[in-house]
Design a protein around this motif. Structure first.
Motif, short mmCIF file in Angstrom:
data_model
loop_
_atom_site.label_atom_id
_atom_site.label_comp_id
_atom_site.label_asym_id
_atom_site.label_seq_id
_atom_site.Cartn_x
_atom_site.Cartn_y
_atom_site.Cartn_z
N CYS A 55 0.84 -1.19 0.00
CA CYS A 55 0.00 0.00 0.00
C CYS A 55 0.88 1.25 0.00
O CYS A 55 2.10 1.16 0.17
N ARG A 56 0.25 2.36 -0.20
CA ARG A 56 0.96 3.63 -0.25
C ARG A 56 0.55 4.50 0.93
O ARG A 56 -0.55 4.37 1.45
N ALA A 57 1.46 5.37 1.32
CA ALA A 57 1.20 6.33 2.38
C ALA A 57 1.86 7.65 2.01
O ALA A 57 2.76 7.69 1.17
N GLU A 58 1.39 8.72 2.62
CA GLU A 58 2.01 10.02 2.41
C GLU A 58 2.27 10.66 3.76
O GLU A 58 1.37 10.74 4.59
N ASP A 75 -0.95 9.94 6.01
CA ASP A 75 -2.14 9.46 5.30
C ASP A 75 -1.89 8.03 4.86
O ASP A 75 -1.20 7.78 3.88
N SER A 76 -2.44 7.08 5.63
CA SER A 76 -2.22 5.67 5.36
C SER A 76 -3.44 4.88 5.79
O SER A 76 -4.18 5.29 6.68
N LYS A 77 -3.64 3.73 5.15
CA LYS A 77 -4.74 2.85 5.53
C LYS A 77 -4.37 1.99 6.74
O LYS A 77 -5.22 1.37 7.35
N GLU A 82 1.08 4.99 11.15
CA GLU A 82 1.08 6.38 11.60
C GLU A 82 1.84 6.54 12.92
O GLU A 82 2.70 7.42 13.05
N LYS A 110 5.99 3.91 -0.14
CA LYS A 110 5.33 2.67 -0.55
C LYS A 110 5.72 1.57 0.44
O LYS A 110 6.91 1.35 0.70
#
Length: 114
Positions: A55-58, A75-77, A82, A110
């Motif tokens: 998954c991706r995060a910012e 910003d992550s699922k 976090e 990523k």
């Protein structure tokens, strides 16, 4: 002839002020890459939890007056990511020089499944 010289002078002065106002820092992408490299090295390669899928995060952060990273948002699922990022990055000093203080930086990350 006198009017022509005056018009040319006015145009030359106008163009010089326009070009000097739009001057941009040389190679801003290089600075972004060095900040990204240092942030990735602070995060490290190993994360202390299991990921089932990629998954991706910012990561959004600023740099304070002491050259310390202050994480604003991740910003992550994955909720654990976090807290991991905040634990690893918050108030860690960067060794880079000439960084804009108070500017919000966003770095995409990523996460690959193991």
């Amino acid at each position: 002839m006198k009017n022509l010289k005056t018009i040319i002078t006015v145009v030359a002065i106008s163009l010089s002020t326009v070009f000097s106002a739009t001057a941009v820092e040389k190679n801003p992408l290089k600075k972004e890459k060095t900040i990204r490299t240092e942030i990735v090295s602070l995060l490290g390669d190993n994360i202390p939890f299991q990921i089932n899928h990629s998954c991706r995060a910012e990561i959004s952060f600023i740099i304070n007056n002491n050259n310390e990273v202050v994480v604003l948002n991740v910003d992550s699922k994955i909720a654990k990511f976090e807290s991991f990022v905040k634990r690893k990055l918050n108030y860690k000093k960067l060794s880079l020089k000439n960084i804009k203080k108070g500017e919000v930086y966003r770095i995409p990350v990523k996460l690959n499944a193991a």
